[in-house]
Write a protein that holds these residues in place. Structure first.
Motif, PDB file in Angstrom:
ATOM      1  N   ASP A  35      31.940 -59.457  18.279  1.00 18.43           N
ATOM      2  CA  ASP A  35      31.531 -58.495  19.873  1.00 18.43           C
ATOM      3  C   ASP A  35      31.160 -57.603  19.817  1.00 18.43           C
ATOM      4  OD1 ASP A  35      30.651 -61.685  19.548  1.00 18.43           O
ATOM      5  OD2 ASP A  35      32.526 -61.997  20.976  1.00 18.43           O
ATOM      6  N   TYR A  36      32.776 -56.798  19.549  1.00 19.41           N
ATOM      7  CA  TYR A  36      32.911 -55.476  19.664  1.00 19.41           C
ATOM      8  C   TYR A  36      31.778 -54.897  18.956  1.00 19.41           C
ATOM      9  CZ  TYR A  36      35.895 -51.340  20.319  1.00 19.41           C
ATOM     10  OH  TYR A  36      35.955 -50.016  20.819  1.00 19.41           O
ATOM     11  N   VAL A  37      31.311 -55.071  17.832  1.00 18.70           N
ATOM     12  CA  VAL A  37      31.006 -53.893  17.227  1.00 18.70           C
ATOM     13  C   VAL A  37      28.712 -54.471  17.859  1.00 18.70           C
ATOM     14  CG1 VAL A  37      31.300 -53.320  14.983  1.00 18.70           C
ATOM     15  CG2 VAL A  37      29.675 -55.240  15.309  1.00 18.70           C
ATOM     16  N   ALA A  38      28.784 -55.771  18.070  1.00 14.39           N
ATOM     17  CA  ALA A  38      27.339 -56.043  18.463  1.00 14.39           C
ATOM     18  C   ALA A  38      26.628 -54.637  19.453  1.00 14.39           C
ATOM     19  CB  ALA A  38      26.998 -57.058  19.096  1.00 14.39           C
ATOM     20  N   ASP A  39      24.984 -54.275  18.865  1.00 17.12           N
ATOM     21  CA  ASP A  39      24.500 -52.836  19.607  1.00 17.12           C
ATOM     22  C   ASP A  39      23.725 -53.738  20.693  1.00 17.12           C
ATOM     23  OD1 ASP A  39      23.078 -54.708  18.461  1.00 17.12           O
ATOM     24  OD2 ASP A  39      21.616 -53.022  17.332  1.00 17.12           O
ATOM     25  N   ASP A  40      24.379 -55.383  21.095  1.00 18.13           N
ATOM     26  CA  ASP A  40      23.402 -56.116  22.675  1.00 18.13           C
ATOM     27  C   ASP A  40      24.323 -55.916  24.136  1.00 18.13           C
ATOM     28  OD1 ASP A  40      25.488 -57.789  22.147  1.00 18.13           O
ATOM     29  OD2 ASP A  40      23.718 -59.663  20.962  1.00 18.13           O
ATOM     30  N   SER A  41      24.289 -56.985  24.269  1.00 13.29           N
ATOM     31  CA  SER A  41      26.108 -56.968  25.928  1.00 13.29           C
ATOM     32  C   SER A  41      26.354 -58.215  25.355  1.00 13.29           C
ATOM     33  CB  SER A  41      25.806 -57.912  27.169  1.00 13.29           C
ATOM     34  OG  SER A  41      24.300 -58.822  26.727  1.00 13.29           O
ATOM     35  N   ALA A  42      27.137 -58.252  23.720  1.00 14.08           N
ATOM     36  CA  ALA A  42      28.107 -59.349  23.123  1.00 14.08           C
ATOM     37  C   ALA A  42      29.739 -58.861  23.688  1.00 14.08           C
ATOM     38  CB  ALA A  42      27.932 -60.059  21.589  1.00 14.08           C
ATOM     39  N   GLY A  43      30.126 -58.015  23.909  1.00 11.86           N
ATOM     40  CA  GLY A  43      31.361 -57.015  23.685  1.00 11.86           C
ATOM     41  C   GLY A  43      31.396 -56.984  25.467  1.00 11.86           C
ATOM     42  N   GLU A  48      39.609 -50.429  30.135  1.00 12.28           N
ATOM     43  CA  GLU A  48      38.746 -49.476  29.677  1.00 12.28           C
ATOM     44  C   GLU A  48      38.038 -51.000  29.137  1.00 12.28           C
ATOM     45  OE1 GLU A  48      37.281 -47.144  30.187  1.00 12.28           O
ATOM     46  OE2 GLU A  48      38.822 -46.809  31.302  1.00 12.28           O
ATOM     47  N   THR A  49      36.431 -51.281  29.312  1.00  9.77           N
ATOM     48  CA  THR A  49      35.620 -52.539  29.140  1.00  9.77           C
ATOM     49  C   THR A  49      34.480 -52.205  27.883  1.00  9.77           C
ATOM     50  OG1 THR A  49      34.085 -52.368  30.550  1.00  9.77           O
ATOM     51  CG2 THR A  49      36.293 -53.394  31.171  1.00  9.77           C
ATOM     52  N   GLY A  50      34.355 -52.971  27.123  1.00  7.48           N
ATOM     53  CA  GLY A  50      32.706 -53.049  26.747  1.00  7.48           C
ATOM     54  C   GLY A  50      33.023 -52.861  24.937  1.00  7.48           C
ATOM     55  N   HIS A  71      26.966 -61.431  10.055  1.00  6.37           N
ATOM     56  CA  HIS A  71      26.101 -60.063  11.247  1.00  6.37           C
ATOM     57  C   HIS A  71      25.444 -58.523  10.326  1.00  6.37           C
ATOM     58  CE1 HIS A  71      27.180 -56.857  14.687  1.00  6.37           C
ATOM     59  NE2 HIS A  71      27.987 -58.174  14.612  1.00  6.37           N
ATOM     60  N   ASP A  72      24.123 -58.960  11.597  1.00 15.18           N
ATOM     61  CA  ASP A  72      23.169 -57.834  11.328  1.00 15.18           C
ATOM     62  C   ASP A  72      23.878 -56.840  10.909  1.00 15.18           C
ATOM     63  OD1 ASP A  72      21.639 -59.468  11.280  1.00 15.18           O
ATOM     64  OD2 ASP A  72      20.769 -59.424  12.978  1.00 15.18           O
ATOM     65  N   LEU A  73      25.316 -55.384  11.423  1.00 19.41           N
ATOM     66  CA  LEU A  73      25.457 -54.557  11.702  1.00 19.41           C
ATOM     67  C   LEU A  73      26.633 -54.134  10.864  1.00 19.41           C
ATOM     68  CD1 LEU A  73      25.170 -53.473  15.469  1.00 19.41           C
ATOM     69  CD2 LEU A  73      23.780 -52.962  13.482  1.00 19.41           C
ATOM     70  N   VAL A  74      26.773 -55.153   9.722  1.00 21.26           N
ATOM     71  CA  VAL A  74      27.904 -55.213   9.053  1.00 21.26           C
ATOM     72  C   VAL A  74      27.540 -55.104   7.599  1.00 21.26           C
ATOM     73  CG1 VAL A  74      30.414 -56.123   8.209  1.00 21.26           C
ATOM     74  CG2 VAL A  74      29.532 -55.866  10.380  1.00 21.26           C
ATOM     75  N   ARG A  75      28.102 -54.727   6.449  1.00 18.16           N
ATOM     76  CA  ARG A  75      28.132 -54.210   4.955  1.00 18.16           C
ATOM     77  C   ARG A  75      29.044 -55.492   4.333  1.00 18.16           C
ATOM     78  NH1 ARG A  75      24.201 -51.186   2.749  1.00 18.16           N
ATOM     79  NH2 ARG A  75      24.454 -50.042   4.123  1.00 18.16           N
TER      80      ARG A  75
END
Length: 424
Positions: free
Chosen positions: A271-279, A288-290, A324-328
């Motif tokens: 969730d933390y690295v997602a590029d949408d609102s998941a985090g 601090e949030t997000g 995950h789409d953003l993880v290799r």
């Protein structure tokens, strides 16, 4: 934290002979505090490489302060062997799991000065001028009966299992500067505050009652140790080192509270690295949030205590990162892991996963050897190579992994080389 046996596999970069092993060359940072005699020269096309590693070193002790005592004087054989592994593989940034934390950071200072900075069996010293460590949840008393045994006492009633505060702690070592002002820690994030959390309650299990009372649920933290976002400055770019060590998905009952917690500790990074609102629900210890901003460079690393195919983890736990789409997933391998599984047999013969990917030498009867340690870069960090330090028995370095009781750890160091993008 379990037991069993011991090629540096998956070597995909330019080779360098170091102490009898063939290793790919890692770039030496301009800011590294290292003498010319120990700096590894690199070819021009290697200049942008960054080696990141994770290593559960099992440098935990049964009593507070014992690790400092053991490390004093530079003679602890386990610590010397661990240091030799690091001197052989030479990561630029490394997360050490199961390194007991002390408030004065004496243990890690001793390890750096009396072990890493001193040649071990002919290997060149390696210096890490930058270090990050912080308190973790292990051994921190909750004041609640979290294991439902009728008593409020002992390591099972701590926010994370531990005999004392800081047992099984974490350390990030870096040859590049750490942006300490912008480190984010999530030690106090509450499990209940994760939307859709797999809490052990009647909503998600067949249990006759909720495992945690309302009072306990308002206090239980997600991280069994902690989650850290440690920004590292590498040649004008920032790489977010996302470090954690989720609880083993065992040592519980049919409610599967540890398996569920392990799943959600892993989900936290997804969730933390997602590029949408998941985090968006995430908050750090400073309020601090997000999550990460879109396009950030990151590496998720640590002993995740979850195998994608075998073992006791909650279904799909580590797949939350591997898919995950953003993880290799570099899928680092070793020949030593293949050999160990074939020789030890036991549970290993019943496994469905590729033994070459295993990173931990666990008990032969159960669970057998597993892939639980990961270095997972973001997809915007091109891959240069990867491997697991697990030499076969007839290869140099096998004395550093060995068989139970292990000279170092039941886990193996996992490394990944990435190419750093040019400065923007």
């Amino acid at each position: 934290m379990r037991r069993s046996r011991g090629v540096l596999g998956g070597l995909a970069a330019v080779p360098l002979a170091v102490g009898g092993l063939v290793l790919p060359i890692a770039a030496a940072p301009a800011s590294a505090d290292e003498s010319p005699a120990t700096t590894v020269s690199v070819r021009p096309d290697q200049a942008a490489a960054l080696r990141v590693a994770t290593y559960n070193v099992s440098l935990n002790r049964p009593e507070a302060g014992q690790l400092v005592t053991d490390l004093t004087g530079g003679a602890d054989e386990q610590a010397r062997a661990v240091a030799q592994v690091l001197q052989t593989t030479r990561p630029d940034v490394v997360l050490l799991n199961e390194f007991d934390h002390d408030a004065d950071e004496e243990a890690i200072d001793l390890f750096r000065s009396e072990y890493l900075a001193v040649s071990q069996h002919g290997e060149a010293p390696i210096r890490y001028p930058h270090v990050y460590t912080a308190p973790v949840n292990t051994g921190v008393s909750s004041g609640l009966d979290l294991d439902n045994d009728g008593e409020v006492a002992g390591p099972d009633d701590a926010y994370g299992f531990g005999e004392f505060e800081g047992q099984y702690g974490m350390v990030v070592l870096s040859r590049y500067p750490i942006d300490t002002k912008n480190v984010r820690t999530f030690q106090h994030f509450l499990w209940k505050d994760m939307p859709g959390a797999l809490l052990p309650d009647q909503r998600t299990t067949d249990a006759p009652r909720d495992w945690y009372s309302a009072t306990e649920l308002a206090a239980v933290r997600l991280s069994s140790k902690s989650h850290w976002d440690v920004p590292v400055k590498v040649r004008g770019r920032t790489v977010h080192v996302l470090a954690s060590h989720p609880t083993p998905p065992t040592f519980d009952g049919p409610e599967d509270r540890n398996g569920r917690r392990n799943h959600d500790e892993i989900r936290f990074w997804a969730d933390y690295v997602a590029d949408d609102s998941a985090g968006d629900y995430i908050y750090d210890d400073a309020g601090e949030t997000g999550g990460l901003p879109a396009g950030a460079l990151f590496v998720i690393l640590g002993d995740q205590n979850a195998d994608p195919v075998d073992g006791d983890s909650y279904r799909g736990a580590i797949d939350q990162l591997l898919d995950h789409d953003l993880v290799r997933d570099p899928e680092p391998t070793s020949n030593g892991a293949v050999e160990a599984g074939a020789v030890q047999r036991g549970a290993n013969v019943r496994h469905d996963g590729d033994p070459a990917l295993d990173t931990a030498d666990f008990a032969d009867d159960a669970p057998g050897n597993l892939r639980v340690d990961y270095v997972l870069p973001s997809r915007n960090l091109p891959l240069r190579g990867s491997g697991v330090f697990w030499p076969a028995a007839d290869e140099p370095g096998s004395e550093l992994t060995g068989v139970y009781p292990f000279p170092t750890s039941d886990h193996r160091l996992v490394w990944v080389d990435v190419r750093m993008p040019s400065r923007r």
